[in-house]
Design a protein around this motif. Structure first.
Motif, PDB file in Angstrom:
ATOM      1  N   PHE A  16     -17.272  57.936  45.642  1.00 46.29           N
ATOM      2  CA  PHE A  16     -15.968  57.388  45.266  1.00 46.29           C
ATOM      3  C   PHE A  16     -14.980  58.507  44.919  1.00 46.29           C
ATOM      4  O   PHE A  16     -13.801  58.452  45.286  1.00 46.29           O
ATOM      5  N   GLU A  17     -15.451  59.517  44.238  1.00 51.95           N
ATOM      6  CA  GLU A  17     -14.574  60.642  43.900  1.00 51.95           C
ATOM      7  C   GLU A  17     -14.059  61.306  45.164  1.00 51.95           C
ATOM      8  O   GLU A  17     -12.870  61.635  45.273  1.00 51.95           O
ATOM      9  N   ARG A  21     -10.178  61.400  46.453  1.00 54.60           N
ATOM     10  CA  ARG A  21      -9.543  62.725  46.543  1.00 54.60           C
ATOM     11  C   ARG A  21      -9.058  63.025  47.952  1.00 54.60           C
ATOM     12  O   ARG A  21      -7.981  63.599  48.134  1.00 54.60           O
ATOM     13  N   LEU A  22      -9.855  62.654  48.950  1.00 53.91           N
ATOM     14  CA  LEU A  22      -9.529  62.981  50.334  1.00 53.91           C
ATOM     15  C   LEU A  22      -8.697  61.900  51.024  1.00 53.91           C
ATOM     16  O   LEU A  22      -8.077  62.158  52.062  1.00 53.91           O
ATOM     17  N   GLY A  23      -8.698  60.704  50.464  1.00 51.62           N
ATOM     18  CA  GLY A  23      -7.861  59.637  51.007  1.00 51.62           C
ATOM     19  C   GLY A  23      -8.410  58.929  52.218  1.00 51.62           C
ATOM     20  O   GLY A  23      -7.679  58.178  52.869  1.00 51.62           O
ATOM     21  N   SER A  24      -9.683  59.139  52.522  1.00 50.46           N
ATOM     22  CA  SER A  24     -10.263  58.432  53.673  1.00 50.46           C
ATOM     23  C   SER A  24     -11.779  58.419  53.591  1.00 50.46           C
ATOM     24  O   SER A  24     -12.396  59.337  53.017  1.00 50.46           O
ATOM     25  N   ILE A  55     -11.357  50.147  46.320  1.00 54.70           N
ATOM     26  CA  ILE A  55     -10.554  50.659  47.419  1.00 54.70           C
ATOM     27  C   ILE A  55      -9.725  49.537  48.045  1.00 54.70           C
ATOM     28  O   ILE A  55     -10.219  48.430  48.249  1.00 54.70           O
ATOM     29  N   ASN A  56      -8.469  49.869  48.358  1.00 51.48           N
ATOM     30  CA  ASN A  56      -7.620  48.994  49.164  1.00 51.48           C
ATOM     31  C   ASN A  56      -7.418  49.648  50.520  1.00 51.48           C
ATOM     32  O   ASN A  56      -7.142  50.847  50.603  1.00 51.48           O
ATOM     33  N   LYS A  57      -7.558  48.857  51.585  1.00 52.02           N
ATOM     34  CA  LYS A  57      -7.378  49.395  52.931  1.00 52.02           C
ATOM     35  C   LYS A  57      -6.201  48.713  53.599  1.00 52.02           C
ATOM     36  O   LYS A  57      -6.039  47.507  53.538  1.00 52.02           O
ATOM     37  N   ASP A  58      -5.358  49.558  54.229  1.00 49.32           N
ATOM     38  CA  ASP A  58      -4.217  49.070  54.995  1.00 49.32           C
ATOM     39  C   ASP A  58      -4.243  49.784  56.333  1.00 49.32           C
ATOM     40  O   ASP A  58      -3.687  50.871  56.486  1.00 49.32           O
ATOM     41  N   THR A  62      -6.482  54.484  53.299  1.00 44.47           N
ATOM     42  CA  THR A  62      -7.385  54.133  52.213  1.00 44.47           C
ATOM     43  C   THR A  62      -6.767  54.578  50.892  1.00 44.47           C
ATOM     44  O   THR A  62      -6.354  55.733  50.755  1.00 44.47           O
ATOM     45  N   ALA A  63      -6.691  53.665  49.941  1.00 41.68           N
ATOM     46  CA  ALA A  63      -6.087  54.002  48.646  1.00 41.68           C
ATOM     47  C   ALA A  63      -6.927  53.417  47.521  1.00 41.68           C
ATOM     48  O   ALA A  63      -7.553  52.357  47.665  1.00 41.68           O
TER      49      ALA A  63
END
Length: 307
Positions: A16-17, A21-24, A55-58, A62-63
């Motif tokens: 998760f970290e 941190r990496l956004g994906s 996580i929310n995915k659009d 990934t956010a």
């Protein structure tokens, strides 16, 4: 929904970290050397443990979810500490550099001319100097010292006073030969004066108006030929014959000894605050770091007796 009282699997937290941190998911998978499917599986394990959405995915984006932001911030700080601990071990095995970060003029004009005495003790440990006005994070790397000025030293885990400086007029010998009146406050009024301005955060640092006021001339009208933000560049301008500078003794010391500058008055103005050496919680775990600090304090004591 409640969070289980026992800690979640460390691997799931690590995943998760990395995702946050990496956004994906793909970036985390590449960094951790696993498949994107394994990343998604670990995220699901952590979500079930915490009973919150992580996580929310659009589309491909990934956010971190709003309810998981604070959690991610805290675990990121923990993993930063773990990475720092790993570096401590690696550097201990390899023989770490000794890094000294400092205000540019403090390194250039004060520390650097003194270092030949200490470098003979370093043997194969390189000494790296970083001249910057930017103050490092208070939790400094294990191999770093910071030389700085004033109350900013209180931000760091450890700090020790080096010295409190003093200011007086100085100029090049050739300039004094042309303008012998420079040795008196009245004679300075008609001469080109080099000003040093560190900015609004340091408005208590002595300037020419303060010097003339200390000489009983609070309303003196004087001529400023240039204003420098760096003391070192102001000293170089004075050594080049451009005018008279209100020099700090610690910065002008070697220029005075070499005859590049001449002190014009026995009177001086003290700097309002001292200079400091600062270090982090684990800096002195290195023997060479302890040696450097001991040497630095000995040098300061020696210079204080010469003042």
């Amino acid at each position: 929904m409640t969070v289980k009282s026992y800690l979640p699997p460390l691997r799931a937290v690590q995943v998760f970290e990395a995702v946050g941190r990496l956004g994906s998911v793909g970036g985390a998978a590449q960094e951790l050397g696993v498949t994107p499917g394994a990343i998604s599986q670990q995220l699901k394990v952590l979500e079930e443990h915490l009973s919150i959405k992580l996580i929310n995915k659009d589309g491909r984006r990934t956010a971190i979810s709003d309810e998981a932001l604070a959690y991610h911030k805290l675990i990121s700080e923990g993993f930063d500490r773990l990475r720092m601990a790993h570096k401590v071990v690696e550097r201990a095995k390899m023989g770490a550099d000794l890094k000294v970060s400092g205000l540019p003029t403090l390194l250039l004009k004060w520390l650097n001319p003194l270092l030949h005495d200490f470098q003979s003790q370093l043997n194969d440990v390189p000494l790296r100097l970083e001249a910057t006005h930017l103050e490092p994070d208070p939790d400094m790397p294990v191999d770093m010292f910071r030389l700085t000025y004033g109350s900013v030293a209180q931000r760091f885990p450890h700090a020790r006073m080096l010295f409190t400086d003093r200011c007086f007029p100085a100029c090049a010998p050739a300039f004094l030969e042309k303008h012998p009146g420079a040795r008196t406050p009245e004679g300075l009024l008609g001469l080109p004066l080099i000003e040093i301005d560190w900015g609004p955060a340091y408005n208590a640092v002595p300037r020419w108006a303060d010097w003339f006021a200390s000489q009983g001339m609070p309303d003196a009208k004087f001529k400023t030929v240039a204003v420098h933000s760096l003391s070192s560049s102001a000293l170089e301008a004075a050594a080049g014959g451009q005018g008279v500078v209100l020099a700090q003794r610690s910065f002008a010391r070697f220029d005075l000894e070499l005859g590049r500058l001449v002190r014009l008055s026995d009177h001086y103005l003290p700097m309002p605050l001292p200079y400091y050496v600062c270090w982090g919680e684990t800096t002195l775990d290195q023997p060479k770091a302890r040696e450097f600090l001991n040497w630095l304090m000995t040098i300061c004591q020696k210079l204080a007796t010469e003042a």
